[in-house]
Design an enzyme around this catalytic site. Sequence first.
Site, short mmCIF file in Angstrom:
data_model
loop_
_atom_site.label_atom_id
_atom_site.label_comp_id
_atom_site.label_asym_id
_atom_site.label_seq_id
_atom_site.Cartn_x
_atom_site.Cartn_y
_atom_site.Cartn_z
N HIS A 78 -14.39 -1.70 18.86
CA HIS A 78 -14.43 -1.89 20.31
C HIS A 78 -13.64 -0.83 21.08
O HIS A 78 -14.05 -0.42 22.16
CB HIS A 78 -13.92 -3.29 20.68
N HIS A 79 -12.50 -0.40 20.54
CA HIS A 79 -11.66 0.57 21.23
C HIS A 79 -11.35 1.81 20.37
O HIS A 79 -10.67 2.72 20.83
CB HIS A 79 -10.34 -0.07 21.66
N HIS A 145 -3.59 -5.57 15.45
CA HIS A 145 -4.59 -4.73 16.11
C HIS A 145 -3.92 -3.94 17.22
O HIS A 145 -3.37 -4.53 18.16
CB HIS A 145 -5.71 -5.61 16.70
N CYS A 147 -5.25 -2.34 19.50
CA CYS A 147 -5.92 -2.55 20.79
C CYS A 147 -5.28 -3.72 21.54
O CYS A 147 -5.43 -3.83 22.75
CB CYS A 147 -7.42 -2.74 20.60
#
Length: 187
Positions: A78-79, A145, A147
């Site tokens: 996602h990032h 994570h 992120c």
Amino acid sequence: MVNREKIKKGVRLIIEGIGEDPERDGIKDTPERIARMYEEIFKGLEPPEEELLKCIEGETHDEMVLLKNIPFYSVCEHHFLPFFGYAHIAYIPDGRIVGLSELPRAVDYLAKRPQIQERLTKELANLIMEKLRPKGCMVVIEAEHLCMSMRGIKKPGAKTITSAVRGIFRRSQKTRQEALELINKDK
């Protein structure tokens, strides 16, 4: 297959996009460094160099095998920021076993691609069931994570724990509990 030239062009655009000079001494070689790094950390997008979870011929076992605290590093799809932590794998063979290094090798292979932790956990459990055909397996992954730690909610140290249980580990609370106690022992 990783395309270094496309990565280098993309990184150069990012450098320009954040307002930096892509020709500045400290940055001018960054696109090449990142391209080489991506080639390494996304190696799991290529076919494995060796067969994953190759069984040991002539050896059998029918009681729980547990390998815990297998460190891994992956990249959140996602990032594109890292997530990292430990995988714990338990399986009850139905005769077939693998060398102990085979399990971390499988973790590394599946982690080296854009991933989400939930999918990584399921893929590992499914691979074990497919290749070893055990009575059951359980995979528990705990990870931080970046992120979530360095951006967004900014909660460093928060751990995400996922599990996948198959076969006897799903059917028997006692078996599942034994594995969890062994995983959590000496933490």
